[in-house]
Scaffold this motif. Structure first.
Motif, PDB file in Angstrom:
ATOM      1  N   MET A   1       0.852  -1.201   0.000  1.00  0.00           N
ATOM      2  CA  MET A   1       0.000   0.000   0.000  1.00  0.00           C
ATOM      3  C   MET A   1       0.886   1.250   0.000  1.00  0.00           C
ATOM      4  O   MET A   1       1.890   1.318   0.684  1.00  0.00           O
ATOM      5  CB  MET A   1      -0.876  -0.010   1.257  1.00  0.00           C
ATOM      6  N   SER A   2       0.497   2.242  -0.752  1.00  0.00           N
ATOM      7  CA  SER A   2       1.279   3.479  -0.830  1.00  0.00           C
ATOM      8  C   SER A   2       0.996   4.350   0.391  1.00  0.00           C
ATOM      9  O   SER A   2       0.120   4.063   1.195  1.00  0.00           O
ATOM     10  CB  SER A   2       0.919   4.237  -2.099  1.00  0.00           C
ATOM     11  N   GLU A   3       1.742   5.411   0.516  1.00  0.00           N
ATOM     12  CA  GLU A   3       1.543   6.362   1.604  1.00  0.00           C
ATOM     13  C   GLU A   3       0.188   7.064   1.458  1.00  0.00           C
ATOM     14  O   GLU A   3      -0.290   7.286   0.345  1.00  0.00           O
ATOM     15  CB  GLU A   3       2.626   7.450   1.538  1.00  0.00           C
ATOM     16  N   ALA A   4      -0.399   7.437   2.581  1.00  0.00           N
ATOM     17  CA  ALA A   4      -1.640   8.221   2.521  1.00  0.00           C
ATOM     18  C   ALA A   4      -1.329   9.583   1.911  1.00  0.00           C
ATOM     19  O   ALA A   4      -0.201  10.071   2.007  1.00  0.00           O
ATOM     20  CB  ALA A   4      -2.206   8.407   3.920  1.00  0.00           C
ATOM     21  N   ASP A   5      -2.332  10.154   1.276  1.00  0.00           N
ATOM     22  CA  ASP A   5      -2.166  11.485   0.695  1.00  0.00           C
ATOM     23  C   ASP A   5      -1.969  12.540   1.775  1.00  0.00           C
ATOM     24  O   ASP A   5      -2.783  12.676   2.675  1.00  0.00           O
ATOM     25  CB  ASP A   5      -3.425  11.878  -0.089  1.00  0.00           C
ATOM     26  N   ALA A   6      -0.897  13.314   1.687  1.00  0.00           N
ATOM     27  CA  ALA A   6      -0.787  14.531   2.480  1.00  0.00           C
ATOM     28  C   ALA A   6      -1.781  15.526   1.871  1.00  0.00           C
ATOM     29  O   ALA A   6      -2.236  15.337   0.739  1.00  0.00           O
ATOM     30  CB  ALA A   6       0.632  15.072   2.410  1.00  0.00           C
ATOM     31  N   PRO A   7      -2.133  16.585   2.619  1.00  0.00           N
ATOM     32  CA  PRO A   7      -3.131  17.529   2.096  1.00  0.00           C
ATOM     33  C   PRO A   7      -2.817  18.028   0.677  1.00  0.00           C
ATOM     34  O   PRO A   7      -3.683  18.049  -0.182  1.00  0.00           O
ATOM     35  CB  PRO A   7      -3.092  18.671   3.108  1.00  0.00           C
TER      36      PRO A   7
ATOM     37  N   LEU B 164      -8.691   9.007   2.545  1.00  0.00           N
ATOM     38  CA  LEU B 164      -7.531   9.708   3.113  1.00  0.00           C
ATOM     39  C   LEU B 164      -6.884   8.990   4.300  1.00  0.00           C
ATOM     40  O   LEU B 164      -5.856   9.418   4.806  1.00  0.00           O
ATOM     41  CB  LEU B 164      -7.917  11.141   3.491  1.00  0.00           C
ATOM     42  N   THR B 165      -7.510   7.910   4.752  1.00  0.00           N
ATOM     43  CA  THR B 165      -6.864   7.070   5.775  1.00  0.00           C
ATOM     44  C   THR B 165      -6.527   5.704   5.167  1.00  0.00           C
ATOM     45  O   THR B 165      -6.490   4.702   5.875  1.00  0.00           O
ATOM     46  CB  THR B 165      -7.769   6.891   7.016  1.00  0.00           C
ATOM     47  N   GLU B 166      -6.284   5.694   3.863  1.00  0.00           N
ATOM     48  CA  GLU B 166      -5.898   4.465   3.146  1.00  0.00           C
ATOM     49  C   GLU B 166      -6.889   3.330   3.380  1.00  0.00           C
ATOM     50  O   GLU B 166      -6.469   2.180   3.588  1.00  0.00           O
ATOM     51  CB  GLU B 166      -4.494   4.026   3.575  1.00  0.00           C
ATOM     52  N   GLY B 167      -8.178   3.685   3.371  1.00  0.00           N
ATOM     53  CA  GLY B 167      -9.209   2.655   3.503  1.00  0.00           C
ATOM     54  C   GLY B 167      -9.270   2.002   4.866  1.00  0.00           C
ATOM     55  O   GLY B 167      -9.613   0.827   5.001  1.00  0.00           O
ATOM     56  N   GLU B 204      -8.971   5.011  -8.170  1.00  0.00           N
ATOM     57  CA  GLU B 204      -7.641   5.324  -7.640  1.00  0.00           C
ATOM     58  C   GLU B 204      -7.375   4.529  -6.352  1.00  0.00           C
ATOM     59  O   GLU B 204      -6.287   3.979  -6.168  1.00  0.00           O
ATOM     60  CB  GLU B 204      -7.551   6.841  -7.377  1.00  0.00           C
ATOM     61  N   ALA B 205      -8.372   4.469  -5.499  1.00  0.00           N
ATOM     62  CA  ALA B 205      -8.238   3.727  -4.235  1.00  0.00           C
ATOM     63  C   ALA B 205      -7.994   2.243  -4.508  1.00  0.00           C
ATOM     64  O   ALA B 205      -7.221   1.584  -3.795  1.00  0.00           O
ATOM     65  CB  ALA B 205      -9.496   3.914  -3.389  1.00  0.00           C
ATOM     66  N   GLU B 206      -8.643   1.733  -5.545  1.00  0.00           N
ATOM     67  CA  GLU B 206      -8.456   0.324  -5.897  1.00  0.00           C
ATOM     68  C   GLU B 206      -7.010   0.087  -6.352  1.00  0.00           C
ATOM     69  O   GLU B 206      -6.363  -0.871  -5.923  1.00  0.00           O
ATOM     70  CB  GLU B 206      -9.446  -0.074  -6.997  1.00  0.00           C
ATOM     71  N   THR B 207      -6.520   0.968  -7.208  1.00  0.00           N
ATOM     72  CA  THR B 207      -5.122   0.888  -7.667  1.00  0.00           C
ATOM     73  C   THR B 207      -4.156   0.902  -6.489  1.00  0.00           C
ATOM     74  O   THR B 207      -3.151   0.190  -6.474  1.00  0.00           O
ATOM     75  CB  THR B 207      -4.806   2.092  -8.590  1.00  0.00           C
ATOM     76  N   GLY B 209      -4.758  -0.108  -3.508  1.00  0.00           N
ATOM     77  CA  GLY B 209      -4.953  -1.221  -2.569  1.00  0.00           C
ATOM     78  C   GLY B 209      -5.606  -0.834  -1.257  1.00  0.00           C
ATOM     79  O   GLY B 209      -5.335  -1.424  -0.213  1.00  0.00           O
ATOM     80  N   TYR B 210      -6.484   0.165  -1.320  1.00  0.00           N
ATOM     81  CA  TYR B 210      -7.136   0.625  -0.086  1.00  0.00           C
ATOM     82  C   TYR B 210      -8.311  -0.271   0.358  1.00  0.00           C
ATOM     83  O   TYR B 210      -8.762  -0.157   1.497  1.00  0.00           O
ATOM     84  CB  TYR B 210      -7.689   2.044  -0.258  1.00  0.00           C
ATOM     85  N   PHE B 211      -8.838  -1.087  -0.549  1.00  0.00           N
ATOM     86  CA  PHE B 211     -10.051  -1.838  -0.182  1.00  0.00           C
ATOM     87  C   PHE B 211      -9.735  -3.138   0.546  1.00  0.00           C
ATOM     88  O   PHE B 211      -8.605  -3.629   0.515  1.00  0.00           O
ATOM     89  CB  PHE B 211     -10.903  -2.098  -1.433  1.00  0.00           C
ATOM     90  N   GLY B 212     -10.786  -3.666   1.171  1.00  0.00           N
ATOM     91  CA  GLY B 212     -10.640  -4.925   1.881  1.00  0.00           C
ATOM     92  C   GLY B 212     -10.800  -6.103   0.922  1.00  0.00           C
ATOM     93  O   GLY B 212     -11.097  -5.922  -0.254  1.00  0.00           O
ATOM     94  N   THR B 213     -10.607  -7.294   1.436  1.00  0.00           N
ATOM     95  CA  THR B 213     -10.826  -8.490   0.627  1.00  0.00           C
ATOM     96  C   THR B 213     -11.976  -9.267   1.245  1.00  0.00           C
ATOM     97  O   THR B 213     -12.221  -9.180   2.448  1.00  0.00           O
ATOM     98  CB  THR B 213      -9.558  -9.363   0.568  1.00  0.00           C
ATOM     99  N   ALA B 214     -12.688 -10.008   0.405  1.00  0.00           N
ATOM    100  CA  ALA B 214     -13.910 -10.694   0.841  1.00  0.00           C
ATOM    101  C   ALA B 214     -13.631 -11.717   1.925  1.00  0.00           C
ATOM    102  O   ALA B 214     -12.515 -12.217   2.024  1.00  0.00           O
ATOM    103  CB  ALA B 214     -14.563 -11.367  -0.351  1.00  0.00           C
TER     104      ALA B 214
END
Ligand SMILES: [Ca+2]
Lengths: 214, 214
Positions: A1-7, B164-167, B204-207, B209-214
Motif C-alpha cells: 500500500m502506498s503512503e496516505a495522501d498529504a493535504p 484519506l486514511t488508506e481505507g 484510484e483507491a483500488e489501484t 490497494g485501499y479496499f478490503g478483501t472478501a
C-alpha cells in the motif's frame, strides 16, 4: 500500500482525476476536520469529557434553529447558522481561549485568529473565501442583529453546560457569580427572553453553591 | 452542594424561574448533547479516534455550504443545512448502523429510528416538533432535490475519510471496491460533478490497494 495522501497530495490527486474545480473546496473540507480536535473548557452534560469546537458549532446551530422565535429582532436564519458553523474555525490554528481568561495570551488571541482566518478561509476559491471571511468578521464585530443572536447562542450554551454540571468549570477555574453575570449581559442584545432566564439561572446557581471562590 | 438537575428537574427549574415558554426548547437542546457520544464507523483524518454524530453533522453542513454550486438542481440551502444538522439525531436512541451492514439489525433500524424521532422531536413544542419531523422524513425519503443534495454530502464525507486514511474502515470491515461503487451511485442524484470525482477516486483507491478483501 502506498503512503496516505498529504493535504497537498490530495489536492493534486483530485486535480489529476479531472476534479480541479472541486480541489480547493475539498482541500478546505478536509482541513476543517481538525476542528474536531480543538477542545474547549466546556464539559459534555454527561461529564465524560470536554467538548470540541466542531460539535460545539453543531450544537449552537441547532440552538439557533430551536430558539429563532426568541431573537431580539428579525434575523436571517441562513446567515446566523452559517456564522455559527464557521465561527470557531480559526481556532484550528489559534486554539481556544477560556471566556474568563484575562491574561496577555487572551489579548494576543485576536492577532492569531486574524492570521488563521487568512490561512484557512484562504484555502477556498477567492469569492467563497471572501464570503466566509466577511461572515466571520461580522460575527466577531457583534453589531448586526444576526451576529448578536449568534453570540447569544455562543454564550448561552456553555452557561447551560456549567449549570447542569453543578458549575464544574466555574469551580475548577474559580469563576464567581458576578463575573458570569457580567459576561452574560450581551445575551440581551440577541435575545431578551433568553437573557432574563440566564440571569435567573445565575441567581439559582449561586443559591445552590455552583460558583467558585476567589 | 445539591444534586445536579436531572432533565425533568431542569425543565421544572426553568418553569419555576418564569421561563415556561423556553422550557421545552431547552429540554430538547440539552437532550441532543447526547449525539456527541454516538460514535460512527468513520475515523477522523488524523486517525486518532472515531468520529461522533454531532461533529459529523457539523462537517456535512459545512460541506453543503462549500459545495452548493455543485448541486444537481437549485436547492434551498437553509433547508439542506437544517436537514443535515438533524439527520442523525434519532441515533441518540437508535445508534449508528454501518453503511455496509446487511444484517437483520440493519433492517430493524428503521423501526427504532421512527420511535426515536417520535420521542426526541416530541420534546419540542408541537409546531416545531412537526417541522423537524417533516424535514427528517424528507431526508429519509431522499426524493426532493434538497434531500438528494444532503444525502450526497452524507455519502461523500465518510468516503473521503476512508480514502484519506488508506481505507482504514474498508480494510477493517472487508469492504470491496464494487460495494463502495454501488453505494456511491446515489451521489449523482444530488451532485453529478461530485459523483464523477468520487467514482474516479474509487478507481484510484483500488489501484492503491485501499479496499478490503472478501
Ligand atoms: Ca447515519
Amino acid at each position: 500500500m502506498s503512503e496516505a495522501d498529504a493535504p497537498s497530495d490530495f489536492h493534486k490527486t483530485i486535480t489529476d482525476l479531472g476534479g480541479a474545480a472541486l480541489a480547493d473546496r475539498l482541500r478546505f473540507v478536509t482541513e476543517i476536520d481538525k476542528l474536531k480536535g480543538i477542545l474547549r473548557q466546556t464539559p459534555l452534560l454527561d461529564r465524560s469529557r470536554k467538548e470540541n469546537d466542531a460539535e460545539h458549532s453543531w450544537h449552537l446551530a441547532m440552538m439557533a434553529c430551536v430558539l429563532a422565535d426568541y431573537a431580539a429582532s428579525e434575523v436571517d436564519m441562513l446567515r446566523v447558522i452559517r456564522m455559527l458553523l464557521i465561527h470557531d474555525i480559526v481556532e484550528i490554528d489559534a486554539g481556544d481561549t477560556f471566556l474568563y481568561d484575562t491574561s496577555a495570551a487572551a489579548e494576543a488571541q485576536e492577532e492569531k485568529e486574524q492570521a488563521a482566518a487568512d490561512r484557512i478561509f484562504g484555502l477556498l476559491p477567492e469569492a467563497q473565501a471572501k464570503e466566509f471571511r466577511t461572515l466571520w468578521d461580522e460575527f466577531e464585530a457583534h453589531e448586526s442583529a444576526d451576529a448578536q443572536f449568534a453570540r447569544a447562542m455562543d454564550r448561552t450554551q456553555p452557561f447551560l453546560h456549567n449549570f447542569l454540571t453543578e458549575g464544574m468549570m466555574w469551580q475548577q477555574h474559580g469563576v464567581q457569580a458576578d463575573q458570569v453575570r457580567k459576561r452574560m449581559t450581551v445575551i440581551a442584545d440577541g435575545s431578551p427572553a433568553l437573557h432574563d432566564l440566564v440571569q435567573s439561572l445565575i441567581d439559582e446557581a449561586e443559591t445552590r453553591g455552583y460558583f467558585g471562590t476567589a
